[in-house]
Design a protein around this motif. Sequence first.
Motif, PDB file in Angstrom:
ATOM      1  N   LEU A   1       0.822  -1.209   0.000  1.00  0.00           N
ATOM      2  CA  LEU A   1       0.000   0.000   0.000  1.00  0.00           C
ATOM      3  C   LEU A   1       0.858   1.262   0.000  1.00  0.00           C
ATOM      4  O   LEU A   1       0.483   2.275  -0.614  1.00  0.00           O
ATOM      5  CB  LEU A   1      -0.931  -0.011   1.218  1.00  0.00           C
ATOM      6  N   THR A   2       1.993   1.197   0.674  1.00  0.00           N
ATOM      7  CA  THR A   2       2.907   2.349   0.666  1.00  0.00           C
ATOM      8  C   THR A   2       3.425   2.613  -0.738  1.00  0.00           C
ATOM      9  O   THR A   2       3.468   3.768  -1.196  1.00  0.00           O
ATOM     10  CB  THR A   2       4.086   2.100   1.626  1.00  0.00           C
TER      11      THR A   2
ATOM     12  N   SER B   1       0.856   4.198  -2.896  1.00  0.00           N
ATOM     13  CA  SER B   1       0.592   5.601  -2.583  1.00  0.00           C
ATOM     14  C   SER B   1       1.589   6.555  -3.222  1.00  0.00           C
ATOM     15  O   SER B   1       1.435   7.772  -3.103  1.00  0.00           O
ATOM     16  CB  SER B   1       0.599   5.807  -1.065  1.00  0.00           C
TER      17      SER B   1
ATOM     18  N   ARG C   1       1.965  10.759  -3.385  1.00  0.00           N
ATOM     19  CA  ARG C   1       2.841  11.216  -2.306  1.00  0.00           C
ATOM     20  C   ARG C   1       4.272  11.473  -2.779  1.00  0.00           C
ATOM     21  O   ARG C   1       5.195  11.510  -1.976  1.00  0.00           O
ATOM     22  CB  ARG C   1       2.850  10.172  -1.189  1.00  0.00           C
TER      23      ARG C   1
END
Length: 223
Positions: free
Chosen positions: A147-148, A151, A155
């Motif tokens: 998920l990081t 993103s 981001r």
Amino acid sequence: MPSIADRQLTLRGSIDAVLGPVLSRRTYANLTYLILAFPLTMLYWFLFGFGMVFGILLSVVLVGIAILALMLLVVRALVWLERWLANSLLTVSLEAPDDVSRSGGAGGDFRSYIDAASTWQGFGFLSLKIFLGLLGIVLAYGLVQGLTLLSAGVRRPLDVSFGEVNGDPVIWTIETVPETALAMGTGAVLVLLVLHLANGFGYVAERMAIALLGEPAEESDTG
């Protein structure tokens, strides 16, 4: 030669096989079960270690016998908790085994617990669940990392840590568009892999529960 309709059905089946777990509530129930396994097994081993050590050391003054008897009740209570978790999060419906014969007096009751196969089967499940807990930690870490990476599209720039090697942190700094595309693709694959593994190991947990926690009254298969 397959018709266009057949090829479309095959393609749709392949897509469902790959992406189906993303939209299935069952996937997230399995994942929740596996992630909860780690803190629960840490609690179990703390209780077992404390009870066994002090029970054996103090057995010469009879206090230890009471502690060991209490541990027997603790095991059965934890087995009840595990049966409830399995019924709530896995695709099983288990009933408690009816193998405890009721005898007169506390001494008879404790002996019936010792004689009951369900006591030792439940203890076996609690002991084996440490492996599910370790798997749950790995899956949780993989999901967070996936998920990081996903993103990165919103981001950027983004620093993603992958732990340490020889004491030095391993960090991927995502700044450019190609790096973002690579990060998001890697994250998507990682999340899909975690969700598929959650279903696979969820099935293993179901088989363990059926074998060791109780009698299957009914099994359901809901997505």
